[in-house]
Scaffold this active site. Structure first.
Site, PDB file in Angstrom:
ATOM      1  CG  ASN A 154      -0.299  -0.080   2.510  1.00  6.42           C
ATOM      2  OD1 ASN A 154       0.829  -0.555   2.625  1.00  6.42           O
ATOM      3  ND2 ASN A 154      -0.970   0.395   3.531  1.00  6.42           N
ATOM      4  N   GLY A 230       2.656  -5.726   7.481  1.00  4.55           N
ATOM      5  CA  GLY A 230       1.741  -6.469   6.606  1.00  4.55           C
ATOM      6  C   GLY A 230       0.518  -6.915   7.370  1.00  4.55           C
ATOM      7  CD  GLU A 252       4.758  -0.891  13.321  1.00  7.09           C
ATOM      8  OE1 GLU A 252       3.575  -0.737  13.652  1.00  7.09           O
ATOM      9  OE2 GLU A 252       5.701  -0.368  13.932  1.00  7.09           O
ATOM     10  CB  CYS A 286      -2.266  -0.019   8.444  1.00  9.12           C
ATOM     11  SG  CYS A 286      -0.948   1.211   8.591  1.00  9.12           S
ATOM     12  CD  GLU A 464       9.820  -0.728  12.785  1.00  8.42           C
ATOM     13  OE1 GLU A 464      10.212  -0.052  11.826  1.00  8.42           O
ATOM     14  OE2 GLU A 464       9.605  -1.957  12.708  1.00  8.42           O
TER      15      GLU A 464
HETATM   16  P1  NDP Z   1       0.722  -9.339   3.563  1.00 12.53           P
HETATM   17  O1  NDP Z   1       0.771  -9.743   4.990  1.00 12.53           O
HETATM   18  O2  NDP Z   1       0.034 -10.213   2.596  1.00 12.53           O
HETATM   19  O3  NDP Z   1       2.210  -9.172   2.990  1.00 12.53           O
HETATM   20  C1  NDP Z   1       3.186  -8.335   3.588  1.00 12.53           C
HETATM   21  C2  NDP Z   1       4.567  -8.776   3.114  1.00 12.53           C
HETATM   22  O4  NDP Z   1       4.874 -10.045   3.689  1.00 12.53           O
HETATM   23  C3  NDP Z   1       4.669  -8.952   1.615  1.00 12.53           C
HETATM   24  O5  NDP Z   1       5.964  -8.578   1.183  1.00 12.53           O
HETATM   25  C4  NDP Z   1       4.446 -10.440   1.479  1.00 12.53           C
HETATM   26  O6  NDP Z   1       4.910 -10.971   0.287  1.00 12.53           O
HETATM   27  C5  NDP Z   1       5.230 -10.960   2.666  1.00 12.53           C
HETATM   28  N1  NDP Z   1       4.878 -12.317   3.080  1.00 12.53           N
HETATM   29  C6  NDP Z   1       3.760 -13.033   2.802  1.00 12.53           C
HETATM   30  N2  NDP Z   1       3.820 -14.263   3.391  1.00 12.53           N
HETATM   31  C7  NDP Z   1       4.996 -14.296   4.076  1.00 12.53           C
HETATM   32  C8  NDP Z   1       5.644 -15.277   4.907  1.00 12.53           C
HETATM   33  N3  NDP Z   1       5.084 -16.460   5.164  1.00 12.53           N
HETATM   34  N4  NDP Z   1       6.841 -14.972   5.450  1.00 12.53           N
HETATM   35  C9  NDP Z   1       7.407 -13.755   5.232  1.00 12.53           C
HETATM   36  N5  NDP Z   1       6.865 -12.804   4.445  1.00 12.53           N
HETATM   37  C10 NDP Z   1       5.676 -13.059   3.882  1.00 12.53           C
HETATM   38  O7  NDP Z   1       0.143  -7.860   3.556  1.00 12.53           O
HETATM   39  P2  NDP Z   1      -0.273  -7.013   2.295  1.00 12.53           P
HETATM   40  O8  NDP Z   1       0.913  -6.846   1.390  1.00 12.53           O
HETATM   41  O9  NDP Z   1      -1.544  -7.578   1.752  1.00 12.53           O
HETATM   42  O10 NDP Z   1      -0.541  -5.592   2.972  1.00 12.53           O
HETATM   43  C11 NDP Z   1      -1.740  -5.233   3.554  1.00 12.53           C
HETATM   44  C12 NDP Z   1      -1.703  -5.401   5.058  1.00 12.53           C
HETATM   45  O11 NDP Z   1      -0.637  -4.652   5.591  1.00 12.53           O
HETATM   46  C13 NDP Z   1      -2.952  -4.899   5.726  1.00 12.53           C
HETATM   47  O12 NDP Z   1      -3.392  -5.807   6.692  1.00 12.53           O
HETATM   48  C14 NDP Z   1      -2.492  -3.620   6.407  1.00 12.53           C
HETATM   49  O13 NDP Z   1      -3.248  -3.273   7.520  1.00 12.53           O
HETATM   50  C15 NDP Z   1      -1.094  -3.965   6.743  1.00 12.53           C
HETATM   51  N6  NDP Z   1      -0.317  -2.745   6.949  1.00 12.53           N
HETATM   52  C16 NDP Z   1       0.048  -2.404   8.214  1.00 12.53           C
HETATM   53  C17 NDP Z   1       0.720  -1.224   8.455  1.00 12.53           C
HETATM   54  C18 NDP Z   1       1.167  -0.871   9.833  1.00 12.53           C
HETATM   55  O14 NDP Z   1       2.059  -0.037   9.944  1.00 12.53           O
HETATM   56  N7  NDP Z   1       0.600  -1.419  10.884  1.00 12.53           N
HETATM   57  C19 NDP Z   1       1.041  -0.285   7.374  1.00 12.53           C
HETATM   58  C20 NDP Z   1       0.632  -0.762   6.081  1.00 12.53           C
HETATM   59  C21 NDP Z   1      -0.036  -1.950   5.892  1.00 12.53           C
HETATM   60  P3  NDP Z   1       3.838 -11.156  -0.897  1.00 12.53           P
HETATM   61  O15 NDP Z   1       3.373  -9.797  -1.252  1.00 12.53           O
HETATM   62  O16 NDP Z   1       4.660 -11.764  -1.902  1.00 12.53           O
HETATM   63  O17 NDP Z   1       2.773 -12.035  -0.364  1.00 12.53           O
END
Ligand code: NDP
Length: 484
Positions: A154, A230, A252, A286, A464
């Site tokens: 995002n 994520g 996060e 988020c 952070e």
């Molecule tokens: P994901 O959890 O699907 O992915 C986040 C990252 O983790 C991606 O690079 C993903 O790769 C990677 N990933 C996926 N599976 C694994 C694994 N088993 N081990 C290690 N890494 C892995 O999140 P999204 O990309 O869909 O992002 C949206 C989410 O992020 C929402 O829930 C949002 O709330 C959260 N978010 C939180 C923030 C915060 O600061 N609290 C800020 C921004 C977003 P891949 O893309 O290849 O699956």
């Protein structure tokens, strides 16, 4: 699309752009049109191993630099990113589907600011000492080692730079794994890092998906710390993989944030602020306030003004300066968000505005959804407690301050929130009663880079931001020297 204009990405390891070990690739798709415009290597554990090894070898030399020297490197990266400001904005807008104005004001700006800010902060760090009658305790902030930095789609460069800058600033070396849906500005950052001549191996990048690249990176025994942003369910997997090796970890995660509107608020400013908080980046932040709690006596007035304001937003071509809302990140995500709107109707909600937007034919392959407002749902319904992460906001009534707080705290998440009132004491009181990491009063996403950032409950572990980032990306060591 003409194959000639498709960008081919590669990993960046040991100061070189290198091919991945395997032969699998993935298309990078423009969310607004469905057009493929780049190809990304699907890296595997062999690529991850090479990147971690490079980072490990570079770490002692990098950590041995003076803090001032590392701060100078961060400034050099900031300068070079600033020179690429427009390219960052264009790539980010194309890669994520977000409006170009947002990509400029938020993504490009913050990416430069993150490197600049942490350069300044580490320069200003003061060494701590605690005197006893017969001894002096020195605190030494040492680097942790090799970090895995994993980021979502995002806010791609915004969040990657938020991790890389403090991580390397404190003497760690890193392996980055950006979301495979939005790799373009991570590639740009590697070009910038290459261009300024950062020592090889300090920053490495492995492209790929979560299963193929993210998971082996987190599980690698030579990774000492993990900074992950994520979804909550992915965060669970990351935490489970890291725990047996006692890696330092910061998570996060997701959010379902409440905007609480009291009757004494400035109605015009509140409507504008709550619309922005609900729909910025198509609701894919988020921190977005996706559940709006409104005091009963002004509910009807608020609902009318809110819906009017939402309907005035311009949805369409992300590259147009006047666009307010762009496309959602992917077809799968669009389907998930639409599924929640269907669920809301099953749960008894009334869709006040929303539905498919009408767009020119060049965008018919994109992932479009009009901003949607739903009323009449119970605050305990799935649609108003689960993270949708799209342009969908639910409206709820409350009768008292206590009830507002109870509804706000009624989710598994605890990331952020906002309170809208002319009574500042009440604003602070309600904020403190909220089970959340961050609250804004009469504003939203008003960020000062010095403050702590992070959530409670299922929204994450650790903080952070500012000195909290420096703390996370270092190990505080105590040396106690006995006096003669
Ligand atoms: P994901 O959890 O699907 O992915 C986040 C990252 O983790 C991606 O690079 C993903 O790769 C990677 N990933 C996926 N599976 C694994 C694994 N088993 N081990 C290690 N890494 C892995 O999140 P999204 O990309 O869909 O992002 C949206 C989410 O992020 C929402 O829930 C949002 O709330 C959260 N978010 C939180 C923030 C915060 O600061 N609290 C800020 C921004 C977003 P891949 O893309 O290849 O699956």
């Amino acid at each position: 699309m003409d194959e000639e204009v498709v960008t081919i990405l590669s990993n960046y390891i040991r100061g070189r752009f290198v091919e991945h070990a395997g032969s699998e690739w993935m298309d990078v798709v423009e969310p607004a049109t469905g057009v493929v415009f780049a190809k990304l290597p699907l890296s595997d554990s062999q690529d991850v191993g090479a990147a971690v090894e490079a980072a490990r070898e570079a770490q002692p030399g990098w950590a041995s630099l003076e803090i001032k020297e590392r701060a100078d490197w961060l400034d050099a990266i900031a300068d070079s990113l600033e020179a690429s400001f427009e390219e960052i904005a264009e790539l980010e807008s194309r890669d994520t589907g977000k409006p170009i104005s947002l990509a400029r004001n938020v993504d490009a700006n913050r990416s430069v600011a993150n490197f600049r800010f942490f350069a300044g902060l580490i320069r200003e760090q003061e060494s701590e000492a605690f005197e006893m009658d017969d001894a002096t305790n020195y605190v030494v902030n040492k680097s942790v080692g090799v970090g895995a930095l994993i980021t979502p789609w995002n806010l791609p460069l915004y969040l990657l730079s938020w991790k890389v800058a403090p991580a390397i600033g404190m003497g760690n070396t890193v392996v980055c794994k950006p979301s495979e849906l939005t790799p373009m500005t991570a590639d740009l950052l590697m070009r910038v890092i290459d261009g300024v001549g950062l020592p090889a191996g300090v920053v490495n990048l492995v492209h790929g998906d979560g299963a193929g690249a993210g998971s082996p990176l987190v599980a690698h025994p030579e990774i000492d710390l993990i900074s992950f942003t994520g979804g909550t369910s992915t965060g669970e997997k990351v935490a489970a993989s890291a725990a047996p090796m006692f890696k330092k970890i910061s998570l996060e995660l997701g959010g379902k944030n409440s905007s609480i509107v009291f009757a004494d608020c400035d109605m015009e400013k509140t409507v504008a602020g709550v619309v922005r908080s609900g729909f910025l980046n198509q609701g894919q932040v988020c921190l977005c306030g996706s559940r709006v709690l409104v005091e009963s006596s002004v509910y009807d007035e608020f609902e009318t003004k809110f819906v009017e304001s939402v309907e005035r937003m311009r949805i369409g071509d992300p590259s147009d300066d006047s666009t307010d809302l762009g496309a959602l990140i992917s077809k799968d995500h669009l389907q998930k968000v639409q599924g929640y709107v269907n669920l809301a109707i099953e749960e008894g909600g009334r869709v006040l505005t929303g539905g498919a937007p009408c767009l020119p034919s060049e965008f018919e392959g994109g992932n479009w959804m009009a901003p949607t407002v739903i009323a009449g749902l119970s605050p305990e319904s799935r649609c108003s407690t689960e993270e949708i992460f799209g342009p969908v906001v639910t409206l709820h009534r409350f009768e008292s301050e206590e009830e507002a707080v109870e509804i706000a705290n009624g989710t598994r998440y605890g990331l952020a929130g906002s309170v809208w009132t002319s009574d500042i004491e009440r604003g602070k009181r309600v904020s403190e009663a909220m089970e959340t990491g961050m609250v804004w009063v009469n504003t939203w996403l008003h960020r000062d880079l010095r403050v702590p950032f992070g959530g409670v409950k299922d929204s994450g572990v650790g903080r952070e931001g500012g000195k909290w980032s420096l703390g996370f990306f270092s190990e505080a060591m105590n040396i106690c020297v006995k006096h003669d």
